[in-house]
Design an enzyme around this catalytic site. Sequence first.
Site, PDB file in Angstrom:
ATOM      1  N   HIS A 236      -4.780  -0.893   5.635  1.00 55.26           N
ATOM      2  CA  HIS A 236      -4.358  -0.153   6.843  1.00 55.26           C
ATOM      3  C   HIS A 236      -5.309  -0.343   8.027  1.00 55.26           C
ATOM      4  O   HIS A 236      -5.875   0.608   8.541  1.00 55.26           O
ATOM      5  CB  HIS A 236      -4.165   1.338   6.542  1.00 55.26           C
ATOM      6  CG  HIS A 236      -5.186   1.976   5.633  1.00 55.26           C
ATOM      7  ND1 HIS A 236      -6.537   1.882   5.841  1.00 55.26           N
ATOM      8  CD2 HIS A 236      -5.043   2.712   4.507  1.00 55.26           C
ATOM      9  CE1 HIS A 236      -7.174   2.531   4.897  1.00 55.26           C
ATOM     10  NE2 HIS A 236      -6.287   3.040   4.061  1.00 55.26           N
TER      11      HIS A 236
ATOM     12  N   HIS B 168     -10.480   0.756   1.313  1.00 50.49           N
ATOM     13  CA  HIS B 168     -10.280   1.720   2.392  1.00 50.49           C
ATOM     14  C   HIS B 168     -11.504   1.558   3.291  1.00 50.49           C
ATOM     15  O   HIS B 168     -12.605   1.995   2.929  1.00 50.49           O
ATOM     16  CB  HIS B 168     -10.159   3.147   1.861  1.00 50.49           C
ATOM     17  CG  HIS B 168      -9.933   4.150   2.951  1.00 50.49           C
ATOM     18  ND1 HIS B 168      -8.812   4.954   3.010  1.00 50.49           N
ATOM     19  CD2 HIS B 168     -10.661   4.461   4.058  1.00 50.49           C
ATOM     20  CE1 HIS B 168      -8.875   5.714   4.101  1.00 50.49           C
ATOM     21  NE2 HIS B 168      -9.997   5.442   4.739  1.00 50.49           N
TER      22      HIS B 168
ATOM     23  N   HIS C 181       0.874  -1.189   0.000  1.00 54.59           N
ATOM     24  CA  HIS C 181       0.000   0.000   0.000  1.00 54.59           C
ATOM     25  C   HIS C 181       0.901   1.226   0.000  1.00 54.59           C
ATOM     26  O   HIS C 181       1.412   1.628   1.042  1.00 54.59           O
ATOM     27  CB  HIS C 181      -0.900   0.006   1.238  1.00 54.59           C
ATOM     28  CG  HIS C 181      -1.943   1.079   1.194  1.00 54.59           C
ATOM     29  ND1 HIS C 181      -3.287   0.826   1.340  1.00 54.59           N
ATOM     30  CD2 HIS C 181      -1.852   2.425   1.000  1.00 54.59           C
ATOM     31  CE1 HIS C 181      -3.963   1.949   1.265  1.00 54.59           C
ATOM     32  NE2 HIS C 181      -3.108   2.937   1.059  1.00 54.59           N
TER      33      HIS C 181
ATOM     34  N   ASP D 298       1.102   2.505   3.516  1.00 58.17           N
ATOM     35  CA  ASP D 298       0.299   3.718   3.320  1.00 58.17           C
ATOM     36  C   ASP D 298       1.160   4.968   3.482  1.00 58.17           C
ATOM     37  O   ASP D 298       0.655   6.023   3.868  1.00 58.17           O
ATOM     38  CB  ASP D 298      -0.889   3.742   4.299  1.00 58.17           C
ATOM     39  CG  ASP D 298      -1.936   4.785   3.932  1.00 58.17           C
ATOM     40  OD1 ASP D 298      -1.945   5.253   2.772  1.00 58.17           O
ATOM     41  OD2 ASP D 298      -2.739   5.146   4.810  1.00 58.17           O
TER      42      ASP D 298
ATOM     43  N   HIS E  41       1.748   5.270  -1.613  1.00 59.26           N
ATOM     44  CA  HIS E  41       1.431   6.488  -2.371  1.00 59.26           C
ATOM     45  C   HIS E  41       2.729   7.121  -2.842  1.00 59.26           C
ATOM     46  O   HIS E  41       3.558   7.511  -2.019  1.00 59.26           O
ATOM     47  CB  HIS E  41       0.673   7.485  -1.489  1.00 59.26           C
ATOM     48  CG  HIS E  41      -0.635   6.959  -1.001  1.00 59.26           C
ATOM     49  ND1 HIS E  41      -1.786   7.033  -1.752  1.00 59.26           N
ATOM     50  CD2 HIS E  41      -0.974   6.327   0.148  1.00 59.26           C
ATOM     51  CE1 HIS E  41      -2.792   6.474  -1.072  1.00 59.26           C
ATOM     52  NE2 HIS E  41      -2.323   6.036   0.087  1.00 59.26           N
TER      53      HIS E  41
ATOM     54  N   LYS F 195      -8.820  -0.254  -6.179  1.00 64.82           N
ATOM     55  CA  LYS F 195      -8.897   0.346  -4.857  1.00 64.82           C
ATOM     56  C   LYS F 195     -10.214   1.094  -4.691  1.00 64.82           C
ATOM     57  O   LYS F 195     -10.584   1.893  -5.557  1.00 64.82           O
ATOM     58  CB  LYS F 195      -7.731   1.329  -4.673  1.00 64.82           C
ATOM     59  CG  LYS F 195      -7.747   2.128  -3.370  1.00 64.82           C
ATOM     60  CD  LYS F 195      -7.345   1.301  -2.175  1.00 64.82           C
ATOM     61  CE  LYS F 195      -7.464   2.085  -0.869  1.00 64.82           C
ATOM     62  NZ  LYS F 195      -6.412   3.063  -0.672  1.00 64.82           N
TER      63      LYS F 195
END
Lengths: 354, 354
Positions: B174, B134, B14, B244, B16, B97
Amino acid sequence: MTQSITIPSASDFHLHLRQGDMMRMVTPKVAEGGVSLAYIMPNLQPPVTKTEQALSYKEELQALAPDVTFYMTLYLSPDLTVDEVRKASKAGIAGVKSYPRGVTTNSDSGIENYEIYYPVFKAMEEEGMVLNLHGEIPSDLDNDVCVMNAEEKFLPQLEKIHRAFPNLKIVLEHATTSAAVDLVKRLGDTVACSITVHHLQLIVDDWAGQAHHFCKPVAKYPHDRQALREVVASGHPRFFLGTDSAPHPSHVKETACAHAGVFTTPLVLPYLCKIFEDIGCLDKLENFACHFGRSFYGLKQKEGFQDKKVTLVKQENVVVPATYEISSAQPQLGKVVPFLANKDVGWKIVENFC
Amino acid sequence: MTQSITIPSASDFHLHLRQGDMMRMVTPKVAEGGVSLAYIMPNLQPPVTKTEQALSYKEELQALAPDVTFYMTLYLSPDLTVDEVRKASKAGIAGVKSYPRGVTTNSDSGIENYEIYYPVFKAMEEEGMVLNLHGEIPSDLDNDVCVMNAEEKFLPQLEKIHRAFPNLKIVLEHATTSAAVDLVKRLGDTVACSITVHHLQLIVDDWAGQAHHFCKPVAKYPHDRQALREVVASGHPRFFLGTDSAPHPSHVKETACAHAGVFTTPLVLPYLCKIFEDIGCLDKLENFACHFGRSFYGLKQKEGFQDKKVTLVKQENVVVPATYEISSAQPQLGKVVPFLANKDVGWKIVENFC
């Protein structure tokens, strides 16, 4: 049609007015917010632990706000003696504030075990002084204590002190939880809660990443806010205004580790009109903000101030200032961002202290 | 005595990596943190909704980090068709996602009602693609939903999707609560959790007023952190690393309304060594960080990268940098403050990708 409301000037039973330049900026704003009686917290640096300190601080505040009646508190610590309590009471000091160690601003001298204070509490009970409790226990990972449940886990302490001293007037300060509301309702007439402006408005989401909404105790769940709103809407006489207004310069808020505190002093009554209107209980504002606290404490304003009135009018574009400069002579001291900065609060004081 | 640990390079399920200058700064740091396989989130501006977009983004990332194997995702929205899913799968895109509307950074295109996506989920199930959830529902004061219980209140959605598509691989991203851990353990082999570095370390107190610890989902109670620690210490194969890591310049963190995200990419394995050592389960790190995720996804590193190793040594004064500059050519873009900035992380990568 103009909607307006006229009530007596308000009493704020939990207020931080700081020291030095910050004090000089903030103190004149007490009256601007429609407040004529203020109960002042003792967590200065160093804390106010002696009668003389409290009286000297009171003198400073009165010089800055001659229209406001100030009541002072002492900071509970192992150094506070029974003799000092009796002396303070005779000097008109109205209460003693207890901070759990390490929980909030300048609370390093705070306490955890209340039994060592029982002789002091006994003297306070006899003197009619009020015990003001910051009702949180310190976070403790091994026992699942954190900022979200620190108040609820403190409540057995409140009940224990009340059982030991049923005639001691106790205020659970800045209540934030339905559990606190339930307990204080259940306990006797000597136990009350102060409620802040901001805890009637905020929930945990509002301080998640939003430093100007971060305070201690933190705002909790929606159902907790609802319990606070319902108890003020019910007109319960042991729940009254104590703003816990706590100014910090923005550079210690908008940073990696923000100081805790929300600044509401300059607009206390406009904020409250907005919130009580939203709740649908504007008719309950006067008792909450003006009468219940004074009645619980048995305190009066100083001579000549009994009949002062405040009139607020509902209107659009009553925008809360973005900031208040701490000192125009010393711009490096920074600015304080008030609660709901730049937002339309919808109510304006049009006549104050008339 | 020197304590050291040698494990395969890790997989971050995960991540970004942003766009533009931020992407160019962050992406080379993936390998620095000991990570050689990265599963990339699609919440760009605009979101990655098409196969071509994902492949073009992947190309950009691979040029910046040639030693890292990237797997891409699409952003679930009403525009995502069954045909696009099949096309994406053939192109090697590994998952889709889902963001609930308005819950986190760039999630305005997110969703709330999953049933409209059932045809897409069916195609994903058939193609062997992973659904990344999420797992939070939007705050709702009337129903007592806030950031503290948004994950727990989402869990029935996860269970419902799993019951409808028992062979669809689903990752609850997460995870932050004991409730999530309990549910995912209870569900079948097709349901897993990613766990971040920071949620193994933080509780709610740590983001109260501390912008660099503020992320979504927020860290919860001590007992929740304990549940995350216990499940990784137990070596459960359906709980694996997804950092994350979400970089923001400090000027959008240290401000009135902080952006959500914790930046862990440059030091993923040192942080994890420290935390797993504190928990007392350093022997479980390799499976958590290197094997369980790849095994659940069924993904491999690209050719020639199977045998890369990372060696970390325990030593004092391994101080996390205060900041990472986004672009030395454009200092006005600011700096990113990493997790545990200026703190001694106690572990250092001494050989990487050997």
